[in-house]
Design a protein around this motif. Structure first.
Motif, PDB file in Angstrom:
ATOM      1  N   GLY A  29      43.087   7.817  66.403  1.00 36.38           N
ATOM      2  CA  GLY A  29      42.852   9.184  65.504  1.00 36.38           C
ATOM      3  C   GLY A  29      41.296   9.648  65.786  1.00 36.38           C
ATOM      4  O   GLY A  29      40.683   8.811  66.370  1.00 36.38           O
ATOM      5  N   GLY A  56      48.101  10.554  68.668  1.00 35.17           N
ATOM      6  CA  GLY A  56      48.357  11.579  67.900  1.00 35.17           C
ATOM      7  C   GLY A  56      49.894  11.666  67.693  1.00 35.17           C
ATOM      8  O   GLY A  56      50.623  12.425  66.575  1.00 35.17           O
ATOM      9  N   ASN A  59      50.356  10.622  63.972  1.00 37.55           N
ATOM     10  CA  ASN A  59      49.515  11.124  63.175  1.00 37.55           C
ATOM     11  C   ASN A  59      50.036  12.559  62.542  1.00 37.55           C
ATOM     12  O   ASN A  59      50.416  13.408  63.397  1.00 37.55           O
ATOM     13  N   SER A  61      48.437  15.700  59.872  1.00 36.10           N
ATOM     14  CA  SER A  61      47.673  16.112  58.706  1.00 36.10           C
ATOM     15  C   SER A  61      47.942  17.536  58.333  1.00 36.10           C
ATOM     16  O   SER A  61      48.827  18.030  58.958  1.00 36.10           O
ATOM     17  N   LEU A  65      40.190  20.847  60.098  1.00 31.74           N
ATOM     18  CA  LEU A  65      39.179  19.917  60.329  1.00 31.74           C
ATOM     19  C   LEU A  65      38.000  20.655  60.129  1.00 31.74           C
ATOM     20  O   LEU A  65      37.582  21.686  60.839  1.00 31.74           O
ATOM     21  N   THR A  87      41.271  22.523  69.388  1.00 26.77           N
ATOM     22  CA  THR A  87      41.763  22.993  68.081  1.00 26.77           C
ATOM     23  C   THR A  87      42.317  24.357  68.132  1.00 26.77           C
ATOM     24  O   THR A  87      42.835  24.694  69.274  1.00 26.77           O
ATOM     25  N   ARG A 125      47.645  17.678  65.200  1.00 26.21           N
ATOM     26  CA  ARG A 125      47.295  16.301  65.524  1.00 26.21           C
ATOM     27  C   ARG A 125      47.664  15.836  66.808  1.00 26.21           C
ATOM     28  O   ARG A 125      46.959  15.253  67.509  1.00 26.21           O
ATOM     29  N   ARG A 126      48.818  16.214  67.265  1.00 29.30           N
ATOM     30  CA  ARG A 126      49.326  15.543  68.795  1.00 29.30           C
ATOM     31  C   ARG A 126      48.419  16.050  69.722  1.00 29.30           C
ATOM     32  O   ARG A 126      47.948  15.449  70.592  1.00 29.30           O
ATOM     33  N   ASP A 129      44.507  14.913  69.254  1.00 32.61           N
ATOM     34  CA  ASP A 129      44.191  13.495  69.251  1.00 32.61           C
ATOM     35  C   ASP A 129      44.388  13.237  70.870  1.00 32.61           C
ATOM     36  O   ASP A 129      43.756  12.271  71.284  1.00 32.61           O
ATOM     37  N   MET A 341      39.519  14.298  57.778  1.00 38.83           N
ATOM     38  CA  MET A 341      39.330  13.824  59.380  1.00 38.83           C
ATOM     39  C   MET A 341      37.721  13.811  59.639  1.00 38.83           C
ATOM     40  O   MET A 341      37.414  12.994  60.378  1.00 38.83           O
ATOM     41  N   GLY A 568      52.327  17.098  64.692  1.00 35.64           N
ATOM     42  CA  GLY A 568      51.561  16.277  63.927  1.00 35.64           C
ATOM     43  C   GLY A 568      50.522  17.182  62.698  1.00 35.64           C
ATOM     44  O   GLY A 568      50.318  18.330  63.153  1.00 35.64           O
TER      45      GLY A 568
END
Length: 568
Positions: A29, A56, A59, A61, A65, A87, A125-126, A129, A341, A568
């Motif tokens: 991560g 990811g 993970n 969230s 971020l 992002t 996240r997937r 990450d 994060m 994620g």
């Protein structure tokens, strides 16, 4: 990500117990990625071990971020092109909607959102990450290491009482001078070292989230934004049955992240069911203006979140082991300030920096102390555990004090104060200083938002036709690689008194639902009836909730096994 030959992993040496790297980073991560990148850039032979099939995939969230102006490290600083490629949207607006009695009062959180903020993006996240992991692998290979996926690190390797490496399910022990534990909120390395535990429910939050499919043009139209803009909204008030916590909505490129975060002790005490609280938000009339006409849920997920005010470790190291991110309790949750994060990234960079300095001074054993000093000197630890919370917040959490304040907030006098000085309350929600002293009580999470809505709110307009999936459908839509014959959780005490809370607190269980992890049963023994709990780990989303509220022996599944998050 790679096989062992690609990174120069000597299988024969490993069998003989001789495989070693200068540094081993556990977890791919943001915290682990930052540590590995800084180590590799300075020529440190670094092996990254990730238990998911891809970084990811394990993970979750909420999805914001931050990059703080004061931060020593940021992901865009470490990985060029990060924001363009990894992002979702820049979050340019942030609001808090206080809901009660069919009314809404909205507070603009721009002050606290932009305070010390270089940028803030929504993320999943997937995809994030996995993009970062590719760059980490390239850099660590150049330094003589690499990144291996599908490997679960299950503990610490010790010799003569000293930590000298890690043990794994899939590989023989690996020796290292430095071990960076970035293995998340359920860190087995932190627990093995005796640095973190799961004893107190009040030290944790539980978050659940739905990713809802929305075409990009609809996101823009419904929120009144352009492609390079995004919105974050928080929700509080009377829609969560008095459970301490709230909801959130974040705009992604072509979806919405909508979820709830509650104090685990409150969730357990109220016997509230997470998926029902999430549905209360998803189906609230106020959200109808932003949801698509045809509701389509991509993914349901959940995780525990450490409350840094109570658990951020002041000295997160033991020998050659350094903890970063959630593994060290480094999750800042102070009212509408929700940051984790970014702090993991800074901690990972600082941990690597500390080791490099220690090695250059031929004192590798001093890396932990140097890391601790950097956490405090950089101001990071002070953000996680503000002294003003220790002085004021904890006092406000005493039952008698909390009850008295809550009674006052909901009284005629309190309501008069809100009507006369509502702007003062709004300014308080935008003050990082005051939020850092805020006690974790129902007053801030439920009573004040409810009073704001009732006294200052406007009627909620519109309809909401969302029809979220059932819990059974949500579990069925997730991807699992079940580890048949190797359950990763063992129920030690199956009595309802010891473990019954898991039936409602587990995000994939519910009363009367037979398809989740935890189920209540009545058994007869010696002519008596007894309420007991049974466990099926197949639907587990690996959040760790039951480790806190039930009597279990909890570990992660083996590498690549268990749930596989796609968002994620």
């Amino acid at each position: 990500m790679s096989n062992m030959d690609e990174i120069g992993f000597d299988s024969a040496a490993a069998v003989d117990g001789g495989e070693s790297f200068e540094a081993v980073v556990v977890g791919g991560g943001p915290g682990g990625a930052a540590a590995a990148a800084v180590l590799a850039e300075n020529g440190v032979e670094t092996l990254v071990l990730e238990r998911g099939v891809e970084s990811g995939s394990k993970n979750v969230s909420g999805g914001l971020l931050y990059a703080e102006e004061s931060a020593p490290y940021t992901l865009d600083g470490l990985f060029p092109g990060f924001r363009d490629e990894a992002t979702e949207r820049p979050v340019t607006r942030n609001y808090m909607d206080n809901l009660a009695d069919g009314k809404v009062h909205t507070v603009d959180l721009g002050g606290v959102h932009h305070h010390d903020t270089a940028w803030c993006d929504s993320v999943l996240r997937r995809p994030m990450d996995s993009w970062v992991a590719e760059r980490v692998h390239e850099r660590t290979v150049e330094a003589g290491g690499g990144l291996l996926t599908g490997v679960r690190v299950n503990g610490l390797l010790r010799e003569g009482g000293e930590i000298v490496g890690v043990t794994c399910d899939e590989l023989d022990p690996i020796r290292a001078d430095l071990i960076v534990a970035a293995d998340g909120v359920n860190s087995e390395l932190a627990r093995d070292a005796g640095l973190m535990d799961w004893d107190e429910p009040e030290e944790w939050f539980q978050g659940v989230k739905a990713v809802v499919d929305v075409p990009p043009e609809e996101v823009n139209d419904r929120f009144g934004i352009d492609d390079d803009e995004g919105v974050a909204r928080l929700f509080a008030g009377d829609l969560f049955e008095g459970v301490r916590g709230g909801g959130f909505l974040y705009t992604n490129r072509d979806s919405l992240s909508i979820g709830t975060v509650f104090h685990l002790d409150s969730l357990a005490a109220e016997r509230a069911e997470p998926q029902e609280l999430l549905d209360a938000l998803l189906t609230h009339p106020h959200l109808g203006q932003w949801l698509p006409d045809e509701y389509d849920e991509r993914e349901y997920s959940a995780k525990l979140v450490p409350d840094s005010k109570k658990v951020a470790h002041p000295s997160p190291h033991e020998g050659g082991l350094l903890l970063v991110g959630d593994a060290a309790g480094q999750m800042q949750a102070q009212g509408p300030i929700i940051k984790g994060m970014n702090h993991a990234v800074s901690a990972g960079g600082l941990a690597a920096e500390a080791y490099i300095e220690a090695r250059n001074r031929r004192q590798p054993e001093s890396a932990g102390e140097r890391y601790e000093r950097r956490l405090h000197d950089s101001g990071l630890y002070g953000k996680l555990r503000p002294r003003r919370y220790e002085a004021l917040g904890r006092f406000g959490e005493r039952e008698a004090v909390a009850d008295a304040v809550d009674d006052l907030a909901g009284s005629r006098l309190g309501r008069l104060g809100v009507r006369v000085a509502g702007g003062v309350v709004e300014r308080a929600f935008n003050s990082p200083f005051l939020l850092g002293a805020l006690p974790d009580t129902r007053t801030a999470y439920a009573t004040v938002p409810r009073v704001l809505a009732e006294e200052l709110g406007e009627p909620v307009r519109g309809d909401n036709d969302a029809d979220p999936p059932s819990l059974e459908e949500r579990i069925g839509d997730l991807t699992y690689d079940t580890d048949v014959g190797n359950p990763h959780i063992e129920l030690i005490d199956n009595s309802f008194e010891a473990s019954g809370t898991a039936v409602t607190a587990c995000p994939v269980s519910a009363e009367g639902f037979g398809g989740g992890c935890y189920r209540e049963e009545t058994v007869r023994a010696n002519g008596d009836e007894e309420r007991v709990v049974s466990l099926d780990t197949q639907p587990c989303v690996e959040c760790g909730t039951c480790a806190v509220v039930a009597d279990t022996e909890w570990t992660h599944p083996r590498g690549g096994k268990g749930v596989d998050f796609r968002q994620g």
